[in-house]
Structure formats: C-alpha cells, structure tokens
Design a protein around this motif. Structure first.
Motif, PDB file in Angstrom:
ATOM      1  N   PRO A  62       0.843  -1.205   0.000  1.00  0.00           N
ATOM      2  CA  PRO A  62       0.000   0.000   0.000  1.00  0.00           C
ATOM      3  C   PRO A  62       0.872   1.247   0.000  1.00  0.00           C
ATOM      4  O   PRO A  62       1.923   1.286   0.648  1.00  0.00           O
ATOM      5  CB  PRO A  62      -0.801  -0.129   1.301  1.00  0.00           C
ATOM      6  CG  PRO A  62       0.029  -1.020   2.174  1.00  0.00           C
ATOM      7  CD  PRO A  62       0.724  -1.961   1.256  1.00  0.00           C
ATOM      8  N   HIS A  63       0.454   2.271  -0.719  1.00  0.00           N
ATOM      9  CA  HIS A  63       1.212   3.521  -0.779  1.00  0.00           C
ATOM     10  C   HIS A  63       0.812   4.479   0.330  1.00  0.00           C
ATOM     11  O   HIS A  63       1.553   5.401   0.645  1.00  0.00           O
ATOM     12  CB  HIS A  63       1.014   4.188  -2.142  1.00  0.00           C
ATOM     13  CG  HIS A  63       1.794   3.520  -3.232  1.00  0.00           C
ATOM     14  ND1 HIS A  63       1.952   4.068  -4.465  1.00  0.00           N
ATOM     15  CD2 HIS A  63       2.455   2.344  -3.265  1.00  0.00           C
ATOM     16  CE1 HIS A  63       2.691   3.265  -5.224  1.00  0.00           C
ATOM     17  NE2 HIS A  63       3.003   2.212  -4.505  1.00  0.00           N
ATOM     18  N   GLY A  64      -0.373   4.293   0.880  1.00  0.00           N
ATOM     19  CA  GLY A  64      -0.829   5.158   1.959  1.00  0.00           C
ATOM     20  C   GLY A  64      -0.605   4.530   3.318  1.00  0.00           C
ATOM     21  O   GLY A  64       0.184   3.605   3.479  1.00  0.00           O
ATOM     22  N   ASP A  65      -1.336   5.042   4.302  1.00  0.00           N
ATOM     23  CA  ASP A  65      -1.167   4.583   5.676  1.00  0.00           C
ATOM     24  C   ASP A  65      -1.790   3.199   5.866  1.00  0.00           C
ATOM     25  O   ASP A  65      -2.992   3.010   5.645  1.00  0.00           O
ATOM     26  CB  ASP A  65      -1.810   5.584   6.630  1.00  0.00           C
ATOM     27  CG  ASP A  65      -1.585   5.207   8.080  1.00  0.00           C
ATOM     28  OD1 ASP A  65      -0.447   5.327   8.550  1.00  0.00           O
ATOM     29  OD2 ASP A  65      -2.560   4.779   8.744  1.00  0.00           O
ATOM     30  N   VAL A  66      -0.980   2.231   6.270  1.00  0.00           N
ATOM     31  CA  VAL A  66      -1.437   0.847   6.399  1.00  0.00           C
ATOM     32  C   VAL A  66      -2.495   0.719   7.488  1.00  0.00           C
ATOM     33  O   VAL A  66      -3.503   0.025   7.316  1.00  0.00           O
ATOM     34  CB  VAL A  66      -0.248  -0.091   6.700  1.00  0.00           C
ATOM     35  CG1 VAL A  66      -0.731  -1.515   6.917  1.00  0.00           C
ATOM     36  CG2 VAL A  66       0.758  -0.046   5.559  1.00  0.00           C
ATOM     37  N   LEU A  67      -2.280   1.385   8.626  1.00  0.00           N
ATOM     38  CA  LEU A  67      -3.226   1.283   9.733  1.00  0.00           C
ATOM     39  C   LEU A  67      -4.598   1.803   9.312  1.00  0.00           C
ATOM     40  O   LEU A  67      -5.629   1.163   9.592  1.00  0.00           O
ATOM     41  CB  LEU A  67      -2.714   2.070  10.943  1.00  0.00           C
ATOM     42  CG  LEU A  67      -3.641   2.100  12.159  1.00  0.00           C
ATOM     43  CD1 LEU A  67      -3.908   0.696  12.666  1.00  0.00           C
ATOM     44  CD2 LEU A  67      -3.055   2.980  13.265  1.00  0.00           C
ATOM     45  N   THR A  68      -4.623   2.942   8.627  1.00  0.00           N
ATOM     46  CA  THR A  68      -5.903   3.502   8.168  1.00  0.00           C
ATOM     47  C   THR A  68      -6.607   2.541   7.221  1.00  0.00           C
ATOM     48  O   THR A  68      -7.822   2.343   7.301  1.00  0.00           O
ATOM     49  CB  THR A  68      -5.668   4.846   7.469  1.00  0.00           C
ATOM     50  OG1 THR A  68      -5.009   5.745   8.361  1.00  0.00           O
ATOM     51  CG2 THR A  68      -6.993   5.470   7.028  1.00  0.00           C
ATOM     52  N   PHE A  69      -5.831   1.934   6.327  1.00  0.00           N
ATOM     53  CA  PHE A  69      -6.425   0.984   5.379  1.00  0.00           C
ATOM     54  C   PHE A  69      -7.105  -0.160   6.113  1.00  0.00           C
ATOM     55  O   PHE A  69      -8.251  -0.516   5.808  1.00  0.00           O
ATOM     56  CB  PHE A  69      -5.346   0.438   4.445  1.00  0.00           C
ATOM     57  CG  PHE A  69      -5.844  -0.622   3.504  1.00  0.00           C
ATOM     58  CD1 PHE A  69      -6.454  -0.277   2.306  1.00  0.00           C
ATOM     59  CD2 PHE A  69      -5.724  -1.977   3.822  1.00  0.00           C
ATOM     60  CE1 PHE A  69      -6.938  -1.261   1.444  1.00  0.00           C
ATOM     61  CE2 PHE A  69      -6.202  -2.957   2.961  1.00  0.00           C
ATOM     62  CZ  PHE A  69      -6.810  -2.593   1.770  1.00  0.00           C
ATOM     63  N   MET A 102     -16.602   3.149   1.478  1.00  0.00           N
ATOM     64  CA  MET A 102     -15.419   2.705   2.216  1.00  0.00           C
ATOM     65  C   MET A 102     -14.415   2.007   1.295  1.00  0.00           C
ATOM     66  O   MET A 102     -13.207   2.204   1.412  1.00  0.00           O
ATOM     67  CB  MET A 102     -15.823   1.782   3.361  1.00  0.00           C
ATOM     68  CG  MET A 102     -16.667   2.475   4.419  1.00  0.00           C
ATOM     69  SD  MET A 102     -17.261   1.365   5.712  1.00  0.00           S
ATOM     70  CE  MET A 102     -15.768   1.134   6.672  1.00  0.00           C
ATOM     71  N   VAL A 103     -14.920   1.201   0.348  1.00  0.00           N
ATOM     72  CA  VAL A 103     -14.018   0.525  -0.588  1.00  0.00           C
ATOM     73  C   VAL A 103     -13.321   1.539  -1.486  1.00  0.00           C
ATOM     74  O   VAL A 103     -12.129   1.411  -1.786  1.00  0.00           O
ATOM     75  CB  VAL A 103     -14.784  -0.513  -1.432  1.00  0.00           C
ATOM     76  CG1 VAL A 103     -13.909  -1.058  -2.557  1.00  0.00           C
ATOM     77  CG2 VAL A 103     -15.250  -1.664  -0.547  1.00  0.00           C
ATOM     78  N   GLU A 118      -8.150   4.376  -2.625  1.00  0.00           N
ATOM     79  CA  GLU A 118      -7.316   5.585  -2.643  1.00  0.00           C
ATOM     80  C   GLU A 118      -6.117   5.435  -1.718  1.00  0.00           C
ATOM     81  O   GLU A 118      -4.990   5.803  -2.075  1.00  0.00           O
ATOM     82  CB  GLU A 118      -8.157   6.793  -2.192  1.00  0.00           C
ATOM     83  CG  GLU A 118      -9.089   7.342  -3.247  1.00  0.00           C
ATOM     84  CD  GLU A 118      -9.686   8.657  -2.823  1.00  0.00           C
ATOM     85  OE1 GLU A 118      -9.926   8.836  -1.607  1.00  0.00           O
ATOM     86  OE2 GLU A 118      -9.911   9.518  -3.686  1.00  0.00           O
ATOM     87  N   ILE A 119      -6.349   4.892  -0.528  1.00  0.00           N
ATOM     88  CA  ILE A 119      -5.261   4.719   0.432  1.00  0.00           C
ATOM     89  C   ILE A 119      -4.214   3.768  -0.131  1.00  0.00           C
ATOM     90  O   ILE A 119      -2.997   4.008  -0.004  1.00  0.00           O
ATOM     91  CB  ILE A 119      -5.791   4.187   1.773  1.00  0.00           C
ATOM     92  CG1 ILE A 119      -6.710   5.224   2.421  1.00  0.00           C
ATOM     93  CG2 ILE A 119      -4.635   3.825   2.718  1.00  0.00           C
ATOM     94  CD1 ILE A 119      -7.470   4.701   3.614  1.00  0.00           C
ATOM     95  N   TRP A 120      -4.653   2.693  -0.770  1.00  0.00           N
ATOM     96  CA  TRP A 120      -3.712   1.687  -1.282  1.00  0.00           C
ATOM     97  C   TRP A 120      -2.864   2.234  -2.428  1.00  0.00           C
ATOM     98  O   TRP A 120      -1.663   1.971  -2.520  1.00  0.00           O
ATOM     99  CB  TRP A 120      -4.472   0.453  -1.751  1.00  0.00           C
ATOM    100  CG  TRP A 120      -3.564  -0.707  -2.020  1.00  0.00           C
ATOM    101  CD1 TRP A 120      -2.848  -0.944  -3.168  1.00  0.00           C
ATOM    102  CD2 TRP A 120      -3.234  -1.772  -1.120  1.00  0.00           C
ATOM    103  NE1 TRP A 120      -2.102  -2.093  -3.034  1.00  0.00           N
ATOM    104  CE2 TRP A 120      -2.325  -2.617  -1.783  1.00  0.00           C
ATOM    105  CE3 TRP A 120      -3.628  -2.085   0.167  1.00  0.00           C
ATOM    106  CZ2 TRP A 120      -1.809  -3.752  -1.191  1.00  0.00           C
ATOM    107  CZ3 TRP A 120      -3.116  -3.219   0.763  1.00  0.00           C
ATOM    108  CH2 TRP A 120      -2.227  -4.052   0.086  1.00  0.00           C
TER     109      TRP A 120
END
Length: 254
Positions: A194-201, A241-242, A247-249
């Motif tokens: 993931p390119h974004g924050d793993v915890l948030t994902f 949510m998906v 976007e987070i990923w």
C-alpha cells in the motif's frame, strides 16, 4: 587507472579480468569513486567537516542538477500529488522535476503532448499488473455494493421485508470484501505494498467486514421493511469505504 562507467559496473571484476587476460592474476589494492552523475569528489566533505545544514543537498536541489525543473503553483502541485494531469509546455516524453511553491520536490513527471503526469519508473512498471488487481477488483466491489444497496433500499421503501434476494446481495458484498482482505494480505509479499497509511487501510477494511455481518444479523432478528433499508444503507456505506480504501492503497501520502 580511471574508469568512467554506468551504475552496476563492477570495477573489481575489471581488475580480475585484466589479470586473467595478462595471465598474472589481478585484484584491487584501492578503489575511490570520484564522481557520480554531475557530483564530483571536489564537492564532498569529510565527516569531520560536514555541516548538514550547509552541505547536505535537499531532494529538490539534487533534482535540479539532474532534470529540467518546473516550479509549480499551489493548485498544480495539489493536482500532481493527486495523480491528475496538468497542462505543461515542454518537449514530449521529457522528464521534469516538479517543485512546489515551498521549494520541495513533488516528484518526477513526464511530458506527453501538452500535459505532464507522474512518471512510471521501472519498479512501478514491474508491479503495474499486480497493482491493477487492487484497482479493478475494487471497482467491481464498488459497483456490486452500489447495486445491492439501491436494490435493498428500494425494496425496503416498497414495503418488502428481508428475503433471500436482499440478504443474498448483502452476503455477496461481504464475500467480495473477504476476497479483498486476502488480496491485501498477500499483495505486499509480491511487490504491491500500500502507498498510503497501512493502519488507516486496515481500520477501513475491518470496519467494512463487520458492517454486512451486523446488517444481516439485525435483518434476521427484525423482519421488517426497515431492516431491508438498513441492509441497503450498509451496502452503500461499503461502496464509499471501498473507494476510500482503494485511494489509500494506490495513492502515496505526501
């Protein structure tokens, strides 16, 4: 001897091969790098004399030595960071270093036609097909969740209580979430982190997994038309949510 070479050249191997060619054997007694790209050893500092605030170049300064620089305004910077194309007048297929109004490097971008967009580096190309798995599967999930949500909401307001079709469509949304969860666990091991924050994902993911199960449980207890509406709202929430998880990923936090 002096050697000018590209990255990945093994100078020790050259010494070995020269020794073998001469029939006497060969090895290095000393090796000193005097230049890398436009930076020479004359610009270097010893550890004792190094002043980080004075001597260490920022990413933007390094990029300015290597690429054409484009100084962007705040809106252009935000657009590029969010993966959008921006109008840009420059040689086609040229690589530019984009700098924001604060003087920070945004990244490397490629000019194509009249626009600039994020450049695909070799590492990204290698993982592109794997990354697309998250991309296209997420949009299948979103489409299914939207259709299931609309179906359940319309059925509920039409006075229908939970039935095999409304419960089954919600269960399908849950099954797709489980598949996405398994993919998300495996993807980093095959070069698609993931390119974004793993915890948030994963907060989004776990919450999304719980919602359909809770909605179905409630519908089995309260067999009213409002339970069918709740199933629909649950599926619509999953679609949002998906989209956010996708976007987070795929999007690098800046």
């Amino acid at each position: 001897m002096r050697v000018t070479c590209s990255s990945g050249t093994y100078i020790r191997a050259i010494a070995r091969d020269l020794g073998e060619a001469l029939g006497v054997g060969g090895h290095l007694t000393a090796l000193r790098r005097t230049r890398i790209g436009p930076f020479t050893v004359a610009q270097a500092q010893t550890i004792e004399n190094l002043d980080p605030a004075r001597d260490v170049l920022t990413p933007a300064e390094v990029a300015a030595h290597l690429f054409t620089v484009a100084n962007l305004d705040a809106q252009q910077s935000a657009d590029l960071r969010n993966g959008k194309k921006i109008p840009f007048d420059g040689p086609s297929k040229s690589t530019i270093a984009a700098i924001d109004p604060e003087g920070s490097l945004i990244g490397l971008f490629e000019v194509r036609g009249c626009c600039a967009r994020a450049r695909e580096l070799s590492a990204r190309r290698a993982g592109r097909k794997r990354r697309l798995m998250i991309f296209w599967f997420s949009y299948i999930q979103i489409a299914v969740a939207l259709l299931a949500g609309l179906f359940c909401v319309i059925s509920g307001f039409a006075g229908r209580t939970p039935n095999d079709f409304t419960l089954g469509s919600t269960a399908l949304v849950e099954v797709l979430l489980v598949v996405q969860f398994v993919v998300a666990l495996i993807a980093p091991a095959v070069g698609n982190p993931p390119h974004g924050d793993v915890l948030t994902f994963y907060v989004y993911m776990i919450s999304a997994l719980l919602l359909p199960a809770a909605g179905v449980f409630w519908a089995l207890i309260d067999r009213s038309k409002w339970s069918t509406v709740v199933l629909g709202v649950t599926c619509l929430a999953i679609a949002v949510m998906v989209f956010r998880m996708n976007e987070i990923w795929l999007t690098q936090n800046v």
